[in-house]
Design an enzyme around this catalytic site. Structure first.
Site, PDB file in Angstrom:
ATOM      1  N   THR A   1      14.319 -55.129 -84.425  1.00 13.53           N
ATOM      2  CA  THR A   1      14.099 -53.921 -84.369  1.00 13.53           C
ATOM      3  C   THR A   1      12.696 -53.464 -83.648  1.00 13.53           C
ATOM      4  OG1 THR A   1      13.258 -53.616 -86.667  1.00 13.53           O
ATOM      5  CG2 THR A   1      15.569 -53.271 -86.198  1.00 13.53           C
TER       6      THR A   1
ATOM      7  N   GLU B   1      20.518 -51.827 -87.650  1.00 16.76           N
ATOM      8  CA  GLU B   1      20.784 -52.434 -88.745  1.00 16.76           C
ATOM      9  C   GLU B   1      22.344 -52.409 -89.046  1.00 16.76           C
ATOM     10  OE1 GLU B   1      18.436 -50.662 -88.364  1.00 16.76           O
ATOM     11  OE2 GLU B   1      16.511 -51.690 -89.298  1.00 16.76           O
TER      12      GLU B   1
ATOM     13  N   TRP C   1      11.352 -27.460 -96.072  1.00 17.77           N
ATOM     14  CA  TRP C   1      11.593 -28.415 -94.992  1.00 17.77           C
ATOM     15  C   TRP C   1      12.175 -28.084 -93.954  1.00 17.77           C
ATOM     16  CZ3 TRP C   1       9.570 -33.132 -96.202  1.00 17.77           C
ATOM     17  CH2 TRP C   1       9.327 -33.694 -97.443  1.00 17.77           C
TER      18      TRP C   1
ATOM     19  N   LYS D   1       7.191 -30.157 -93.578  1.00 19.61           N
ATOM     20  CA  LYS D   1       7.115 -29.345 -94.710  1.00 19.61           C
ATOM     21  C   LYS D   1       5.850 -28.524 -94.661  1.00 19.61           C
ATOM     22  CE  LYS D   1       7.766 -29.573 -99.697  1.00 19.61           C
ATOM     23  NZ  LYS D   1       7.986 -30.596-100.896  1.00 19.61           N
TER      24      LYS D   1
END
Lengths: 549, 549
Positions: free
Chosen positions: B192, B338, B453, B448
């Protein structure tokens, strides 16, 4: 020194948790895929996938309340219904084993299978109560019965009835916290209808059914005109006790297809369901297809768009032609109870439309192309492998991840089924270089005449093309001079001129003249009868036919 | 006392032999399904499936002759090619591990991955020889190199070259007797491109890749317009080192599709391959789709019939509209290295055509519907589960049978990835009651501001609809008063009027007025740049962007 080398295996991280292949996952996928698609039971019930899911959870609560536990075996005797589909999921998802009872067996055989399976609870349609009353005294493992009712009030019965299906579901919580367990747990059990000895129990694990479903979905969806996808409509014309209706209810559910369950098979009802519910895909044995095509409701109906996969017995050229003339797309498939069952399935090749009619019939009437993850081998009488060249004929051996690992509690039969790691089908076949399979006969139905092997199926397929033949069977009978000689039983089509042996022989001689039939394969004796003996799942009962000759 | 109850497990009969789920079975299925379909490499090579099969067997012989054994790891560095596809099969089928090297990493990271993987043999295109020469001295496990050449003569190199790919295959026997082994053997390994620390090794077993292939085949074939079936044409626009090009070469091979491998990515070559080879299905990150759509060759081409699945990063509404205007069907999908990677994929619902344009965009730009056999869970900051009602947003946790069981030789990272049996994606998402997934952001890219958010992806998707924006990125920057404030980087489309912050804010205010955006989500600062930093697989490099601000 040559040390052996191993592939690489690595340990999982500590908090990793494997996801086993469980039937629960198929239902979850279907609910997500289905949109507004429905499950339909005759003209009695229809509901959507969220309702199917809720009812499976409620059924699990109801069964648990009746004492069903992981490891128990639960028997179902019903016509093809939404209830049966719910049982396909709820029972294995509890960790219990679903026993789909073959209701067409003789009562003493039904008793044998239910006692051998050690069924603890029985869900049954009222039509099978007389049968169960007649054998109930000899089912010591059964603790009680649940009635599956289409109408309001249940019948009186001497059986220990614990309740009615709908009444038991009503009021149950909408969510059952299904257990997660090893994918090698047994999910389903049913019995083969062997013509010798007692029925033999065949079982499949969650892993096997999930793999059969995934490969089946891909094989049904992939080639040429797709047989199944979310936007198709599925209706079995194979009783759900018969190899869990070939595993297709699991495939159709995972894909979220509209599904139609026709209850007890009545030709006119089946034909009108096909038309009214716009059924696009069904599967059945040849006899049932012939029955539906011959129904009064089918005569003037528009059946185009209906695809039928024919298995269990070979699709004859005559029946295929009849279906095509009614705009029904028919194709062959192959499998047996022991193989879950689908191991080959006809996908029409890319150049299908450009091929001539005989070549198209050849494809349609084949057993199809070997499915993904299936290995097939042909062997001769001495167990030596034969080439897969489309010509060599030998016994068909199979491996794949979804074959029954043994007959239930029957080690002797199991060792005959499995030899050297291959399942011995007892069928003789040829396979061409593209993986197209042709089944020539059951090994025991091959006819040896004058030192030559001939296939009873090949002769039957040619006889089926006679315009006045509706059904036929060919068997070998002992013959002092030739060893064996083929003989034929025929049923003639209604309201046609009388059929005689001479007309049939003339018909077969035309194939001899074309070089597609050996002269010695023409049956020595032809009898016209009103019906041909069949087994409980609609196959020709050649053992009985030989006895009657 | 309540005894625990177990599902039923039965012993196999003695001569039963299980069929493991091995990659070899996918190739066998493809050869049977493909008919005359071809594998195409640019305008250089084309051949049919029997040839693919023969070459895989010959490659196995060649690799064995070079000393490759079960358990070894073999590295490949090539552009997308027929050779790479052959390696996808031959290396794992030998019981060895295929390491698909990310050639876009910095040289020291390539060195890290190849040393960490303990590669023993390296197959490489000539374009990567300078890279390998620069790090070759620090690859102690590598015993030799095989050159993959498109032209006749190979370059001079200081590397220990053992031979050229085609020359090594030539003359090898046509059949390799591949071993059968446990399905849990490791088949593939790659790294990755994390923005922190060293690359992490992700690996998958034969079982996992076969299951990913089977579910992927069903998901691609089943819903609405099928993306893949035997009669479709597949071309990746995702480098084959990137999560084995999302596993689709395995799916397309099993289905026997025509496959086109485009070599090094050049926009005009890609566009003309789509047209000339009648490509019907590709997948890529958004940047690559934008690049192909913007190619001169694409401008007047008929791209109708081309379906593109967009993943890796979110499909923005602006890009989706641009593609649709050019008759290209685009849809979102979701996964990560993954997860093998596909865990959700957009299938257009049955009532898609009747929906309005905004609803259609909403579906297309979603992450799709949870795939069969995948379970997803949303949790809040305290790891408490959240309802899947389409509104609640939380971190997305996943289970399925094909998730990497650990990072290779990295127990610390593995324990962060897997917690309580769930893979923690690090993405925040919402899921509706039909299983439709929306990815709102990377957990670490959420902004934020003033206690609220906001999702950088949502703002980016709205900005992308501005007619003069070709690319954009939104990140949160520290702010004394609000905690964080969003800021935006833009690239403007060529030959359009100059784009300024005021025009962009007016564009976003229209969404505020419609109620689809909060006023405080309008970026405080907007910069027009010539290029936006991206990672080696084309994702926005938000860490670098924040550093640059």
């Amino acid at each position: 020194m040559n040390l052996p080398h191993q592939p690489k295996f690595l340990p999982n991280t500590e908090s990793f948790k494997a996801s086993p292949l469980l039937i629960a996952g198929l239902l979850e996928a279907g609910v997500r895929a289905a949109g507004n698609n429905e499950i339909v039971y005759r003209n009695i019930t229809r509901y959507d996938y969220p309702t199917l899911n809720r009812r499976v959870h409620q059924l699990a609560h109801a069964l648990s309340a009746l004492g069903v536990k992981a490891g128990d075996t639960v028997a179902v005797l019903d016509w093809d219904s939404h209830r049966y589909l719910e049982c396909f999921f709820a029972i294995p998802m509890l960790g219990a084993v679903l026993h789909t009872v073959n209701v067409r067996l003789a009562p003493e055989q039904v008793q044998f299978t239910m006692a051998h399976a050690e069924d603890t609870l029985v869900l049954t349609h009222r039509d099978f109560i007389p049968l169960l009353e007649s054998i109930g005294g000899e089912l010591p493992s059964v603790r009680g019965y649940v009635l599956c009712e289409d109408e309001e009030s249940g019948p009186q019965s001497s059986l220990p009835v614990l309740g009615e299906y709908e009444a038991l579901l009503a009021g149950q919580p909408m969510h059952y916290d299904f257990p997660e367990f090893d994918e090698n747990a047994v999910a389903t059990l049913f019995y083969t209808t062997g013509t010798t000895g007692n029925p033999k129990g065949v079982y499949f694990t969650h892993r096997q059914l999930v793999l059969h479903t995934l490969v089946g979905a891909s094989a049904h969806a992939s080639a040429g005109a797709p047989l199944l996808s979310r936007d198709k409509v599925y209706m079995p014309i194979t009783p759900m006790f018969h190899v869990h209706a070939w595993g297709v209810p699991y495939i159709a559910t995972m894909m979220g297809c509209k599904q139609v369950y026709p209850g007890r098979y009545e030709p006119n009802v089946l034909a009108s369901l096909v038309v009214n519910e716009r059924v696009s895909y069904s599967h059945c044995v040849p006899t049932l297809l012939a029955m539906v095509l011959g129904a009064a409701e089918a005569t003037h109906a528009d059946l185009s768009g209906w695809h039928v996969l024919v298995g269990g017995s070979a699709l004859s050229a005559g029946l295929a032609r009849k279906a095509l003339a009614m705009n029904v797309d028919v194709r062959g498939a192959y499998g047996m109870s022991e193989t879950c069952p689908i191991i080959s399935l006809t996908s029409l090749p890319a150049d299908f439309a450009e091929s001539d009619e005989e070549q198209q019939l050849h494809w349609r009437c084949s057993a199809g192309v070997i499915a993904p993850l299936v290995q097939m081998k042909l062997v001769d009488e001495h167990h030596q492998p034969l080439p897969q060249d489309g010509h060599q004929v030998g016994q068909l051996l199979v491996r794949s991840p979804w074959l029954t690992p043994a007959y239930y509690k029957d080690p002797d039969s199991s060792e005959k089924l499995w030899q050297d790691g291959w399942l011995h089908t007892g069928d003789v076949a040829s396979i061409d270089q593209h993986g197209l399979v042709h089944i020539h006969d059951r090994l025991k139905d091959l006819i040896k005449t004058g030192g030559e092997w001939i296939s009873s199926l090949d002769i039957e397929s040619l006889i089926s093309r006679h315009p006045h033949v509706s059904e036929c069977a060919v068997v070998g009978m002992p013959d002092a001079r030739w060893g064996e000689r083929p003989v034929a039983l025929l049923v003639q089509t209604p309201s046609t001129a009388a059929l005689d042996a001479e007309s049939l022989k003339a018909h077969l001689m035309s194939f001899v003249n074309q070089g597609t039939l050996s002269k010695w394969a023409i049956p020595s004796e032809v009898r016209v009868v009103t019906a041909i003996p069949r087994t409980s799942v609609g196959k020709l009962d050649k053992k009985l036919i030989r006895t009657q000759f």
